[in-house]
Write an enzyme that holds these catalytic residues in place. Structure first.
Site, short mmCIF file in Angstrom:
data_model
loop_
_atom_site.label_atom_id
_atom_site.label_comp_id
_atom_site.label_asym_id
_atom_site.label_seq_id
_atom_site.Cartn_x
_atom_site.Cartn_y
_atom_site.Cartn_z
N TYR A 104 -9.51 -16.70 -18.87
CA TYR A 104 -9.08 -17.64 -17.84
C TYR A 104 -7.61 -17.90 -18.08
O TYR A 104 -7.23 -18.70 -18.94
CB TYR A 104 -9.91 -18.92 -17.91
CG TYR A 104 -9.45 -20.00 -16.96
CD1 TYR A 104 -9.14 -19.70 -15.63
CD2 TYR A 104 -9.33 -21.33 -17.38
CE1 TYR A 104 -8.72 -20.69 -14.76
CE2 TYR A 104 -8.91 -22.32 -16.51
CZ TYR A 104 -8.61 -21.99 -15.21
OH TYR A 104 -8.19 -22.97 -14.33
N ASP A 145 -10.08 -14.66 -14.28
CA ASP A 145 -9.19 -15.32 -13.33
C ASP A 145 -7.79 -15.27 -13.92
O ASP A 145 -7.47 -15.99 -14.85
CB ASP A 145 -9.65 -16.76 -13.11
CG ASP A 145 -8.70 -17.57 -12.25
OD1 ASP A 145 -7.69 -17.01 -11.77
OD2 ASP A 145 -8.95 -18.77 -12.06
#
Length: 253
Positions: A104, A145
């Site tokens: 992330y 992400d």
């Protein structure tokens, strides 16, 4: 092998969506981001009942990453070695002969901010660590992400903010692919305005006002076996959805 990445934006809130999606899609490996819960609070029993082993690196309220796998998960690494970071952003593991790195990436808030400087420092540390990982593991996946839309076509033409599309961020993305990693999604012809994230506000999903910031990067041996890669937008139309959609890659033998 079917591998997916999904920023669920709270595992507890999105658990029913995740379990339904796992049952429907039957992925072999899934990397999750933004768990927003500590390891002890992860709904482990529900995920194991769905047929998955899991390793997590959680954090209360913010961040948090996980790897789900039907096969055994070995040699787990949490966060970037040698980079002091209180934020739970990276989990890596070996599954079969594949090294899977789920991440992330920092948002960065705004170009020029302290959080943006942290993002660039984090990206530099990630890239240097992955250089060694790729040398040790010829079959490697970096997914998650990224909070970076690497090209103009990965952002809606009306996107006016600098963050996610700035030159330093795109240069950092290029440094990752420069390690020999292939953007699985761009390995195939894709529809125009293909995005993976849409703001909750301003009817962004209905207007397809989004960004492609969720990525699957693969080393050359895996790229040679890629069969398809797509964004699964079906989860974004559900009630109380994540603002991200899963990205799925399928590999042949």
């Amino acid at each position: 092998m079917k591998l997916a990445t999904w920023n669920v934006n709270s595992l507890k809130v999105r658990l029913p969506h995740l379990l339904d999606w796992l049952a429907r899609e039957q992925p072999d490996i899934v990397c999750l981001q933004e768990l927003k819960c500590e390891d002890a609070s992860v709904p482990r029993a529900d995920i194991e009942a769905a047929g998955y082993r899991l390793e997590t690196h959680g954090q209360k309220t913010y961040n948090g990453v996980a790897i789900l796998s039907r096969a055994p998960i070995d040699a787990v690494q949490r966060n970037i070695p040698g980079f002091a970071d209180p934020q739970a952003r990276v989990i890596a593991a070996t599954i079969g002969d594949v090294r899977v790195v789920g991440a992330y990436f920092p948002n960065g808030q705004a170009v020029g901010s302290e959080k943006f400087a942290y993002k660039l420092e984090w990206l530099t540390a990630l890239t240097e660590w992955l250089r060694g990982e790729i040398a040790a593991h010829p079959k490697l996946v970096l997914t998650g992400d990224f909070n970076i839309a690497p090209e103009n076509r990965d952002a809606h033409p009306d996107w006016k903010e600098e963050i996610h599309v700035s030159a330093p961020e795109r240069e950092a993305f290029a440094a990752l692919t420069g390690l020999g990693l292939v953007d699985a999604f761009r390995n195939f012809d894709q529809p125009e305005k293909s995005f993976s994230w849409w703001d909750y506000r301003m009817n962004a999903f209905r207007r397809n006002f989004g960004l492609r910031i969720d990525h699957i990067l693969v080393s050359a041996p895996l790229a040679a076996t890629l069969e398809q890669c797509s964004v699964d937008k079906s989860t974004r139309v559900l009630e109380r959805p994540s603002d991200h959609a899963p990205v799925i890659a399928v590999f042949g033998s």
